[in-house]
Design a protein around this motif. Structure first.
Motif, PDB file in Angstrom:
ATOM      1  N   ILE A 101     -46.481  34.908  85.219  1.00  0.00           N
ATOM      2  CA  ILE A 101     -45.688  36.126  85.403  1.00  0.00           C
ATOM      3  C   ILE A 101     -45.853  37.043  84.196  1.00  0.00           C
ATOM      4  CG2 ILE A 101     -43.386  37.027  85.858  1.00  0.00           C
ATOM      5  CD1 ILE A 101     -44.678  35.082  88.014  1.00  0.00           C
ATOM      6  N   GLU A 102     -45.798  36.479  83.015  1.00  0.00           N
ATOM      7  CA  GLU A 102     -45.906  37.280  81.796  1.00  0.00           C
ATOM      8  C   GLU A 102     -47.257  37.970  81.697  1.00  0.00           C
ATOM      9  OE1 GLU A 102     -43.892  36.415  78.469  1.00  0.00           O
ATOM     10  OE2 GLU A 102     -42.273  35.503  79.586  1.00  0.00           O
ATOM     11  N   ARG A 103     -48.288  37.401  82.288  1.00  0.00           N
ATOM     12  CA  ARG A 103     -49.614  38.026  82.284  1.00  0.00           C
ATOM     13  C   ARG A 103     -49.687  39.227  83.228  1.00  0.00           C
ATOM     14  NH1 ARG A 103     -52.006  32.708  82.480  1.00  0.00           N
ATOM     15  NH2 ARG A 103     -52.224  32.971  84.726  1.00  0.00           N
ATOM     16  N   ILE A 104     -48.966  39.149  84.351  1.00  0.00           N
ATOM     17  CA  ILE A 104     -49.159  40.185  85.377  1.00  0.00           C
ATOM     18  C   ILE A 104     -48.040  41.208  85.472  1.00  0.00           C
ATOM     19  CG2 ILE A 104     -50.680  38.805  86.818  1.00  0.00           C
ATOM     20  CD1 ILE A 104     -48.302  38.158  88.603  1.00  0.00           C
ATOM     21  N   VAL A 105     -46.855  40.904  84.954  1.00  0.00           N
ATOM     22  CA  VAL A 105     -45.731  41.828  85.051  1.00  0.00           C
ATOM     23  C   VAL A 105     -45.453  42.415  83.679  1.00  0.00           C
ATOM     24  CG1 VAL A 105     -43.298  42.083  85.661  1.00  0.00           C
ATOM     25  CG2 VAL A 105     -44.744  40.536  86.961  1.00  0.00           C
ATOM     26  N   PRO A 106     -45.527  43.734  83.551  1.00  0.00           N
ATOM     27  CA  PRO A 106     -45.310  44.342  82.228  1.00  0.00           C
ATOM     28  C   PRO A 106     -43.868  44.179  81.754  1.00  0.00           C
ATOM     29  CG  PRO A 106     -45.697  46.045  83.897  1.00  0.00           C
ATOM     30  CD  PRO A 106     -45.806  44.731  84.565  1.00  0.00           C
TER      31      PRO A 106
END
Length: 98
Positions: free
Chosen positions: A93-98
Motif C-alpha cells: 500500500i505504501e508503494r502505491i498510495v501517496p
C-alpha cells in the motif's frame, strides 16, 4: 469570485492577528465551537510529535490493491495483488498510495 461586496484583506494580515501574535491573545475568527476537524483544528503541544497516518493504516482487499495500481480487477490481477499483500503486507500500500 467575491462572495461579498466588501473587500477585505486576508485574515492573517489583519490588525487583530498582529495584536494576537504580539500579545499572545486569541483571535475570534480562529476560535470554533466544534471539536477537531476541518473547522476546528487540533493543535499539538510544543515538542509533541505528530501521528502520521498513511493509507496502510487500514485493511485493503486484493481488489482494492489491483485498482489502486491502475489495473482492471480481473481474477488474475486480484490473485497477483493477494500474493503481493501476503508477501509484503502494508508495504504494498505504501508503494502505491501517496
Amino acid at each position: 469570485m467575491i462572495m461579498s461586496d466588501e473587500l477585505r484583506p486576508p485574515l492573517e494580515e489583519s490588525e487583530e492577528v498582529a495584536d494576537a501574535i504580539g500579545d499572545d491573545v486569541a483571535v475570534d475568527a480562529f476560535i470554533t465551537e466544534g471539536g477537531p476537524g476541518r473547522d476546528g483544528p487540533e493543535f499539538l503541544a510544543p515538542g509533541q510529535e505528530p501521528r502520521w497516518r498513511t493509507g496502510a493504516d487500514q485493511p485493503w482487499d486484493p481488489e482494492d490493491v489491483a485498482v489502486a495500481e491502475g489495473r482492471d480487477p480481473t481474477p488474475e490481477n486480484i490473485e497477483r495483488a493477494r500474493r503481493e499483500l501476503e508477501r509484503d503486507g502494508a508495504a504494498v500500500i505504501e508503494r502505491i498510495v501517496p
